[in-house]
Enzyme design. Structure first.
Site, mmCIF file in Angstrom:
data_model
loop_
_atom_site.group_PDB
_atom_site.id
_atom_site.type_symbol
_atom_site.label_atom_id
_atom_site.label_comp_id
_atom_site.label_asym_id
_atom_site.label_seq_id
_atom_site.Cartn_x
_atom_site.Cartn_y
_atom_site.Cartn_z
ATOM 1 C CB CYS A 92 64.484 80.776 1.365
ATOM 2 S SG CYS A 92 64.299 81.095 3.117
ATOM 3 C CB CYS A 99 43.396 80.116 30.475
ATOM 4 S SG CYS A 99 44.373 81.575 30.143
#
Lengths: 360, 77
Positions: free
Chosen positions: A319, A180
């Protein structure tokens, strides 16, 4: 109990419900735009024990939306200043303050005391840390997030519901999504979204209504349009977070938002001598593969075996699913190995291709 | 088949619109994603999730929905 009279006369709450509210222990991570209204409503509602985590200092530009604070709060720590203001609102509440950043080293100690965690933070790395710790410690998370005029609310990790990673598996790269402070936000928006989060907390504490578990509520303040999207629990994602256990330290490194991941699909790999494959699974994980340029180093041993990684070849890491190989890429990049790529889809993508032979 | 695509948050800024009609037939979600990135290369740099008919879908699903929502995570708080 006259303070809670309007709750008590509701059939759905009553004296018994108000006692549940009093017995509840809720941790709010972030006392900013979202945290302020959440704290105000939960303290007013009589939540018996509240924890506030925030390391930040109040600045004048916060007052446009962080409505718990005033001019006298400037320069103070947010958690401490919030406690001061909330004491005036309801002195019967036990408020614990943690004027520190939530990090892997303190997350377990802080979370342990509480039944419900509220994610009111302003950055991705803390959101992922909250998620992973909550999955492992089995605590529900009330999630809220905002961007300019839009907000998202949902409940994670509640009664076998989905987690944050079931919705967004990995952090977005930093620099592409700002906070923000950098991009601006409508001041009223965190008021709306934070109040919805506080409402979810009370519903769960009381066991009434339908918590937003498995449903992402999206709100647009400019159009008043809202959309609710169903989110499913992904077992494998939850299992992987649990499998890593309380080793949050590796998370911080791995899911650091500063790191841009390199990913590659099998279809984009030209098998030639200029590729080195790295299998980062454990040695017992099947199926095993054979290739002359394949090296097997499990993820945990990777940093100790960097000398085995080729400096000249394109390094493709895989993996089972692609999660650990993403982590490996982050680690390699930190060690200045940049021509490295995580294989999308992991072993199953590899098995369907003809790039590497299976041995068993 | 004409689908109605809605863009949320910064995706609406990248594409310059909050919604649009998109022609796609016999397409997987992954292909739709590729098409969108071809049209709006900026999408390549952000993380987003796709839902159709108000339900999150994975990349191998067929695009069957008339209403597709594409949304990013927000970090702000």
């Amino acid at each position: 109990m006259s303070r809670y009279h309007r709750h008590i006369i509701l059939e759905e709450i009553g004296v018994a419900g108000q006692k549940k509210i009093h017995a509840a222990k809720v941790l709010i991570v972030g006392a900013g735009g979202l945290g302020c209204p959440i704290l105000q409503y939960l303290v007013a509602a009589g939540i018996g024990t509240i924890g506030i985590v925030d390391h930040d200092i109040i600045e004048e530009s916060n007052l446009q939306r962080q409505v718990l604070f005033g001019m006298s709060s400037l320069g103070k720590n947010k958690a401490m200043a919030a406690r001061e203001m909330l004491f005036n609102l309801n002195p019967t509440i036990k408020i614990n303050t943690y004027p520190t950043k939530l990090i892997s080293e303190n997350v377990k100690d802080i979370f342990t005391t509480y039944d419900i965690i509220v994610d009111a933070t302003d950055n991705f790395s803390t959101r992922y840390l909250i998620n992973d710790a909550a999955v492992i410690l089995n605590k529900p998370v009330i999630y809220g997030a905002i961007y300019k005029f839009e907000g998202q609310v949902t409940v994670f990790n509640y009664k076998n519901g989905p987690s944050y990673r079931c919705l967004f598996p990995y952090p977005t790269q930093k620099g592409l999504v700002s906070n923000c402070e950098e991009i601006g936000v409508l001041g009223i928006l965190p008021g709306i979204i934070g109040t919805l989060q506080a409402n979810e907390v009370l519903k769960i504490v009381l066991g009434i209504g339908e918590p937003l578990s498995g449903k992402l509520f999206c709100y647009n303040a400019l159009t008043n349009q809202s959309t609710t999207i169903k989110v499913a629990r992904i077992k494998e994602t939850i299992r992987l977070v649990k499998q890593r256990g309380e080793d949050f330290e590796i998370f911080d490194e791995v899911f650091n938002c500063n790191i841009v991941l390199n990913q590659i699909g099998v279809e984009d790999i030209q098998d030639d001598d200029d590729i080195q494959y790295i299998d980062v699974r454990g040695l017992a994980e099947l199926p095993r593969f054979f290739h002359e340029n394949l090296v097997k180093i499990s993820l945990h041993e990777l940093t100790d075996n960097l000398q085995m990684i080729s400096k000249d070849k394109k390094v493709i890491v895989f993996c089972k699913t692609g999660q650990r190989s993403n982590q490996a890429i982050s680690l390699l990049k930190k060690n200045n190995i940049t021509n490295c790529w995580s294989l999308k889809g992991g072993v199953s993508a590899l098995t369907n291709s003809k790039l590497i032979k299976r041995t068993e | 088949m004409i689908i109605d695509i809605k863009y949320f948050g910064m995706l609406a800024e990248i594409t310059g619109r909050s919604n649009e009609k998109f022609e796609c037939s016999n397409t997987k979600v992954s292909e739709l994603k590729k098409n969108l990135i071809n049209r709006y290369p900026g999408l390549n740099n952000v993380n987003f999730t796709i839902a159709q008919n108000q339900e999150i879908v994975n990349e191998n699903c067929k695009v069957t929905g008339e209403e597709v929502a594409i949304f990013p995570p927000f970090s702000g708080g």
